[in-house]
Design an enzyme around this catalytic site. Structure first.
Site, short mmCIF file in Angstrom:
data_model
loop_
_atom_site.label_atom_id
_atom_site.label_comp_id
_atom_site.label_asym_id
_atom_site.label_seq_id
_atom_site.Cartn_x
_atom_site.Cartn_y
_atom_site.Cartn_z
N ASP A 178 0.86 -1.18 0.00
CA ASP A 178 0.00 0.00 0.00
C ASP A 178 0.90 1.23 0.00
O ASP A 178 2.13 1.12 -0.11
CB ASP A 178 -0.95 0.00 1.21
CG ASP A 178 -2.33 0.54 0.86
OD1 ASP A 178 -2.42 1.74 0.53
OD2 ASP A 178 -3.30 -0.23 0.89
N HIS A 249 -2.85 3.37 -4.47
CA HIS A 249 -2.27 2.83 -3.23
C HIS A 249 -0.86 2.30 -3.47
O HIS A 249 -0.50 1.21 -3.01
CB HIS A 249 -3.17 1.74 -2.65
CG HIS A 249 -4.44 2.25 -2.04
ND1 HIS A 249 -4.47 3.02 -0.90
CD2 HIS A 249 -5.73 2.13 -2.44
CE1 HIS A 249 -5.72 3.34 -0.60
NE2 HIS A 249 -6.51 2.81 -1.52
N GLU A 322 -9.79 2.96 -5.28
CA GLU A 322 -9.41 4.30 -4.82
C GLU A 322 -8.18 4.86 -5.54
O GLU A 322 -7.24 5.34 -4.91
CB GLU A 322 -9.18 4.28 -3.30
CG GLU A 322 -10.43 3.93 -2.52
CD GLU A 322 -10.22 3.96 -1.00
OE1 GLU A 322 -11.15 4.37 -0.29
OE2 GLU A 322 -9.13 3.55 -0.54
#
Length: 554
Positions: A178, A249, A322
C-alpha cells in the site's frame, strides 16, 4: 445443546453419558488423513499430555479419523460426521478439509483447556456422547489482514492462521502493499523492501488526528517467510490470496522506484513512503515500463503463492480501488496514452490497466480478483470481485456472470468501532456491534437463485491504520470474527430471525477458548482499562464519506 461455534447443521446430544480420554486412548488414522492426524496428535497431545499413540484400539478406547465417499456425496468435501460413543470417537470427513474441520469441533467439545499448549493438573478429558453432521454454507470464508499500514511479524501471521482454522475460516487475504509500506521481498527489485518497507514516522490515530509517532516503522517478509506462511496455511486447509495494490495505493513502490510514478507531473524522486492515512494522489504512471515492472513482480509472486496450495490459491488480488486521477489528468504521458488507446477518460485508463493484468494472469492459469472498482470498464470471464462499497458491486458483478466475495464496509470492516462509548479505543468508522455482525447476510436479496450462485462466499476485512500491535488487532477482530465465522459457515435463518441470545450463550464458553488461546478480545462488558485509548481532543473519529446502503446506526 452443544456450545460449538460455528453452529453445526445437525446435532443429536445423548445426555449425561460421556467418553473419557486417557493414557491408553489410541488415534487410528485412515488413508489420506495425515494432516489431520498430525494436527490432532500435536494440539491435543500438548494440551492433555496424552500420547495418543497410533493403533486400532482393540478395547474400543480409540479416536478413529478417516475419509468416506458417502460423506462427500451427502455433505461435500468440507463436510464431516462426528460420532462420540461411551467407548470412542468416529470422525469421518468427506474430504481432507472436512476431516480437519471435524477435528476442530472435536477439540471444542473437550473444553477450553484443550486450547492450551501444556496440560494443567487434575484435568479430566471428557467428550459428550453426541452425533454431529455438518458442512459449510459458503465455500469462501475469509479474513483480510492489512500488514501494510502496520507490519505484523511472521509469528503473528502464523498465530492468526491458527485462529482462522479454529473458526473454520479457509481464506487468508494477505494485503501486502500500500502507500504506507511494501511487505514482500521481490528479488529482482530489491529497493521495494530496502526503501519501500519502512516509513519515517506514523500518524497516531485516524487521519484527523493531530498526533504523530516520531519513530520509523517497517518490516517485510522474505520469500522463505512467505513460503512458510503458505505451507503453514495449507496444512490447515487455508488458501492464502496475496494482494499487490495497483494502480493506486502505490506510493511505497514509487518511493522505491520513482520512474513508476507520473514524473512529468511531480518530482517523484522526492517522495518517501507515505506516513499518513487515506488515499494518496501519487499513483502509478500508465506506461509500458510500469507494466513490465509489475509483470516482474507478479512473476515472482506466482512462484511464492502456488496455484495448487488450496481451493482458492489460483486467485491473485490486484486491489484496483481508490485510484486518484488528478495526476493522470495533468500528465501529458497519461493523456497521450488515453488518445492512443481510444479511451474516453481517466476512468477508462484505469480499466485498461486492470484488464492488462487480468489477461496476463489468465494466460498463466490464474484468476484476478479485485475490489469492486475493477468492474468499471469490463473484466475477463474468470475475474472475480470483492464487493466492499456495499452490496451493489456484488449485485452488478453476479448479474454480469462474475464470481463475488461479499465484504461490504458497512457490515464487516472490523476496524470500525464496536460500540459508541467514549472509552472505545480510538473510535473510527461506524458502530458495528457483535450483534450487527451476527445479523449480516452475505447474499444480496435482489439476486435470483442463478445469480446468487456466483457468490463464492464472504470475508471480514481488518485494516490496521489504528492497530499498532497484535493486541489492538485482537481487540478489533474478536469476538466479532467469531460471529462472522458462524455467518459464513452455518445455515442460519434470515437476519431478523437469528437467535443472537443463543449465540451469546454459546459465546460464554467460547470466551474461555479465546482466553486459552491468548486472544486480547473485547469483553462483552466493554474495554478493559488497558484496552481503552480515547481519541485525541477534538477528534471524533469517523471516515467522513457517505456509504451506499448504510444501516441507520451509522
Amino acid at each position: 445443546m452443544t456450545d460449538v461455534i460455528p453452529a453445526p447443521r445437525h446435532v443429536t446430544d445423548y445426555g449425561a453419558n460421556f467418553y473419557e480420554l486417557g493414557p491408553g486412548t489410541k488415534l487410528a488414522a485412515g488413508e489420506g488423513t495425515v494432516r489431520t492426524e498430525r494436527w490432532l496428535r500435536g494440539v491435543l497431545g500438548a494440551a492433555t499430555g496424552l500420547p495418543l499413540n497410533p493403533g486400532d484400539g482393540g478395547d474400543g478406547d480409540v479416536i478413529r479419523v478417516y475419509l468416506h465417499s458417502m460423506v462427500t456425496k451427502d455433505l461435500g468435501d468440507e463436510g464431516y460426521r462426528l460420532a462420540v460413543t461411551p467407548k470412542g470417537v468416529h470422525l469421518v470427513g468427506g474430504g481432507a478439509a472436512g476431516l480437519f474441520w471435524g477435528a476442530q469441533t472435536l477439540r471444542q467439545l473437550l473444553g477450553p483447556d484443550a486450547f492450551r499448549r501444556a496440560p494443567l493438573p487434575g484435568r479430566e478429558w471428557r467428550l459428550p456422547v453426541i452425533h454431529i453432521q455438518d458442512s459449510p454454507r459458503f465455500r469462501w470464508r475469509g479474513l483480510m489482514l492489512d500488514v501494510s499500514r502496520h507490519f505484523m511479524p511472521k509469528d503473528g501471521v502464523l498465530r492468526h492462521l491458527d485462529l482462522l482454522a479454529a473458526h473454520k475460516l479457509n481464506v487468508f487475504h494477505f494485503h501486502l502493499t500500500d502507500d504506507q509500506g511494501w511487505r514482500v521481498q521481490i528479488k529482482r527489485y530489491p529497493k521495494l523492501t530496502e526503501v519501500g518497507s519502512w516509513r519515517a514516522r506514523t500518524k497516531f490515530g485516524h487521519r484527523a488526528s493531530p498526533l504523530w509517532e516520531e519513530k520509523p516503522h517497517g518490516g517485510f517478509y522474505t520469500q522463505d517467510d512467505i513460503r512458510e506462511i503458505v505451507a503453514y496455511a495449507a496444512e490447515r486447509h487455508i488458501s492464502v490470496v496475496p494482494e499487490i495494490d495497483i494502480p493506486g495505493h502505490s506510493q511505497a513502490a514509487i518511493a522505491a522506484y520513482p520512474e513508476l510514478g507520473n514524473t512529468d507531473v511531480i518530482d517523484t524522486a522526492s517522495l518517501s513512503v507515505w506516513d499518513n492515512w487515506g488515499v494518496s494522489k501519487n499513483v502509478l504512471a500508465p506506461t509500458d515500463n510500469t507494466l513490465r515492472f509489475y509483470e516482474g513482480v507478479f512473476e515472482e509472486l506466482l512462484d511464492l503463492f502456488p496455484a495448487d496450495a488450496g481451493p482458492f490459491s489460483e486467485f491473485v488480488h490486484i486491489g484496483g480501488d481508490e485510484c486518484a486521477k488528478d495526476q493522470w489528468r495533468q500528465s501529458p504521458t497519461a493523456q497521450a496514452r488515453i488518445k492512443e488507446l481510444g479511451l474516453a477518460d481517466e476512468d477508462e485508463l484505469q480499466s485498461w490497466f486492470v484488464r492488462h493484468f487480468d489477461n496476463w494472469l489468465s494466460a498463466r492459469g490464474r484468476r484476478l480478483i479485485g475490489w469492486d472498482e475493477i468492474l468499471e470498464g469490463g473484466l475477463a470471464d474468470g475475474a472475480a470481485v470483492s464487493s466492499w462499497r456495499g452490496y451493489q458491486g456484488g449485485v452488478t458483478a453476479a448479474r454480469a456472470g462474475h464470481d463475488v466475495v461479499m465484504c461490504p464496509e458497512q457490515q464487516v470492516y472490523l476496524d470500525h468501532r464496536q460500540a459508541a462509548g467514549e472509552d472505545e479505543p480510538m473510535p473510527i468508522g461506524y458502530v458495528r456491534t457483535l450483534e450487527d455482525v451476527y445479523r449480516f447476510e452475505p447474499v444480496p436479496p435482489q439476486l435470483t437463485e442463478a445469480e446468487a450462485r456466483h457468490v463464492l462466499g464472504t470475508q471480514a476485512n481488518v485494516w490496521t491504520e489504528v492497530m499498532e500491535d497484535h493486541a489492538r488487532v485482537d481487540y478489533q477482530t474478536y469476538p466479532r470474527l467469531v460471529a462472522f465465522a458462524e455467518v459464513a459457515w452455518s445455515a442460519l435463518p434470515a437476519p431478523a430471525e437469528r437467535d443472537f441470545a443463543g449465540f451469546e450463550r454459546r459465546m460464554t464458553a467460547h470466551y474461555g477458548r479465546l482466553d486459552a488461546l491468548g486472544v486480547d478480545y473485547r469483553p462483552p462488558t466493554g474495554p478493559l482499562p488497558w484496552q481503552q485509548r480515547p481519541a485525541p481532543e477534538g477528534m471524533t473519529g469517523g471516515l467522513g464519506r457517505p456509504i451506499e446502503g448504510a444501516p441507520p446506526n451509522v
